[in-house]
Design an enzyme around this catalytic site. Structure first.
Site, PDB file in Angstrom:
ATOM      1  N   ASP A  51     -15.118 -34.881 -31.859  1.00 39.87           N
ATOM      2  CA  ASP A  51     -14.992 -36.197 -32.499  1.00 39.87           C
ATOM      3  C   ASP A  51     -13.720 -36.892 -32.011  1.00 39.87           C
ATOM      4  O   ASP A  51     -13.433 -38.022 -32.413  1.00 39.87           O
ATOM      5  CB  ASP A  51     -15.075 -36.101 -34.025  1.00 39.87           C
ATOM      6  N   SER A  52     -12.981 -36.234 -31.089  1.00 35.75           N
ATOM      7  CA  SER A  52     -11.882 -36.904 -30.376  1.00 35.75           C
ATOM      8  C   SER A  52     -12.441 -38.062 -29.554  1.00 35.75           C
ATOM      9  O   SER A  52     -11.674 -38.881 -29.029  1.00 35.75           O
ATOM     10  CB  SER A  52     -11.133 -35.923 -29.477  1.00 35.75           C
ATOM     11  N   ASP A  90     -19.040 -31.450 -32.688  1.00 36.30           N
ATOM     12  CA  ASP A  90     -18.356 -31.582 -33.977  1.00 36.30           C
ATOM     13  C   ASP A  90     -19.251 -32.264 -34.992  1.00 36.30           C
ATOM     14  O   ASP A  90     -19.840 -33.316 -34.706  1.00 36.30           O
ATOM     15  CB  ASP A  90     -17.119 -32.487 -33.817  1.00 36.30           C
ATOM     16  N   LYS A 120     -19.411 -27.443 -34.658  1.00 37.64           N
ATOM     17  CA  LYS A 120     -18.039 -27.089 -35.047  1.00 37.64           C
ATOM     18  C   LYS A 120     -17.681 -27.829 -36.330  1.00 37.64           C
ATOM     19  O   LYS A 120     -18.037 -28.992 -36.493  1.00 37.64           O
ATOM     20  CB  LYS A 120     -17.047 -27.413 -33.937  1.00 37.64           C
ATOM     21  N   GLU A 122     -14.382 -28.283 -39.251  1.00 35.71           N
ATOM     22  CA  GLU A 122     -12.965 -28.054 -39.528  1.00 35.71           C
ATOM     23  C   GLU A 122     -12.763 -27.556 -40.958  1.00 35.71           C
ATOM     24  O   GLU A 122     -13.341 -28.120 -41.890  1.00 35.71           O
ATOM     25  CB  GLU A 122     -12.170 -29.357 -39.351  1.00 35.71           C
ATOM     26  N   GLU A 189      -5.931 -24.826 -33.355  1.00 36.55           N
ATOM     27  CA  GLU A 189      -5.257 -25.985 -32.764  1.00 36.55           C
ATOM     28  C   GLU A 189      -3.800 -26.076 -33.211  1.00 36.55           C
ATOM     29  O   GLU A 189      -3.491 -26.048 -34.402  1.00 36.55           O
ATOM     30  CB  GLU A 189      -6.016 -27.275 -33.145  1.00 36.55           C
TER      31      GLU A 189
HETATM   32  O1  KIV Z   1     -12.477 -33.201 -31.235  1.00 31.02           O
HETATM   33  C1  KIV Z   1     -11.923 -32.472 -30.398  1.00 31.02           C
HETATM   34  O2  KIV Z   1     -11.755 -32.820 -29.227  1.00 31.02           O
HETATM   35  C2  KIV Z   1     -11.452 -31.165 -30.833  1.00 31.02           C
HETATM   36  C3  KIV Z   1     -10.580 -30.398 -29.892  1.00 31.02           C
HETATM   37  C4  KIV Z   1      -9.221 -30.989 -29.861  1.00 31.02           C
HETATM   38  C5  KIV Z   1     -10.551 -28.958 -30.198  1.00 31.02           C
HETATM   39  O3  KIV Z   1     -11.745 -30.753 -31.902  1.00 31.02           O
END
Ligand code: KIV
Length: 271
Positions: A51-52, A90, A120, A122, A189
């Site tokens: 989600d980056s 994510d 993924k 969090e 992280e």
């Molecule tokens: O969203 C993302 O890119 C991430 C990485 C920084 C691990 O979760």
């Protein structure tokens, strides 16, 4: 005679075996078809549709604005591009922290519509019941501890996490809880390298570090950062392999000059 090479897909078992063999796992983020094809060809083990994308693709300050639809759009483009890499995606903020039923529905929709192979999420013990339900449905889940950007307003900044004993101790018990809940891997992280090594050695599932030192079982970077496409972002842990921002700006300036000088297109570049 054409020889079709059979490409074996990286799966959750592949990366668990890699930990057992002591082979490090390589992961990069990816958000679009063309880049994902190049990453796959370069031999990356896992592409994380992070989600980056909110930051590097859409220009938001945090990852909070990403929706399930946004993530499905990016993940399906990446899935169409890859032959070998596992595609991990994510679940975005707000889709899995509430009721177990809603988290399960978001997870199922993501798996049905994106073509990704795993999700993924969090957080630790706070979301453990939701993770268990999703894993029970046959969906592989990767945990994410330490600096979890979806909680940025609780942390206040993007600094190193778990430097103090209380937070380090919670992180260790969260990691064990995620493993017990059936997670196949955990992203760590921005935590001290010593802590990440200790956690990695205490688990039988692999850890993937970002800013967490080389004691993790694998490494992940945001692809735009490692290619030097993100301007003015150079945290200590980042190694830049290219300087694409400068290269693109230079190429653009040359194109502008060529067009203005009537040099482009030339005779061979027209019909
Ligand atoms: O969203 C993302 O890119 C991430 C990485 C920084 C691990 O979760």
């Amino acid at each position: 005679m054409s020889v079709n090479k059979i490409i074996k897909r990286v799966t959750t078992s592949t990366i668990k075996d890699m930990k057992l063999r002591g082979e490090k796992i390589s992961m990069l983020t990816g958000y679009d078809f063309s880049t994902a094809r190049a990453l796959d060809e370069g031999g990356i083990d896992v592409i994380l549709v992070g989600d980056s994308a909110a930051n590097v693709f859409a220009g938001y300050e945090t990852t909070l604005p990403m929706s399930l639809d946004h993530m499905i759009y990016h993940a399906s483009a990446v899935s169409r591009a890859t032959k070998r890499a596992m595609v991990l995606v994510d679940l975005p903020f707000g889709t899995y922290q509430g009721s177990t039923e809603k988290a399960y529905e978001a997870a199922v929709r993501m798996m049905k519509e994106s073509g990704a192979h795993a999700l993924k999420m969090e957080g630790g013990i706070e979301i453990i019941d939701n993770i268990k339900k999703i894993v029970r449905a046959g969906i592989p889940v990767c945990g994410h501890l330490g600096l979890t950007p979806q909680s940025i307003y609780q942390f206040g900044d993007f600094g190193v996490r778990a430097k103090e004993e209380a937070e380090a101790s919670k992180l260790k018990s969260d990691a064990l809880a995620l493993q017990d809940a059936g997670c196949f891997a955990i992203v760590l992280e921005k935590i001290p390298a010593k802590l990440a090594t200790e956690v990695s050695q205490s688990l039988h599932i692999p850890t993937i570090g970002i800013g967490a030192g080389n004691g993790c079982d694998g490494q992940v970077l945001v692809v735009n950062d490692m290619l030097g496409l993100t301007k003015d972002f150079k945290p200590k842990f980042l190694r830049q392999y290219l300087h694409l921002f400068d290269d693109i700006a230079k190429a653009t300036a040359q194109y502008v000059a060529d067009v203005k000088a009537l040099d482009y297109p030339n005779e061979n570049e027209q019909y």
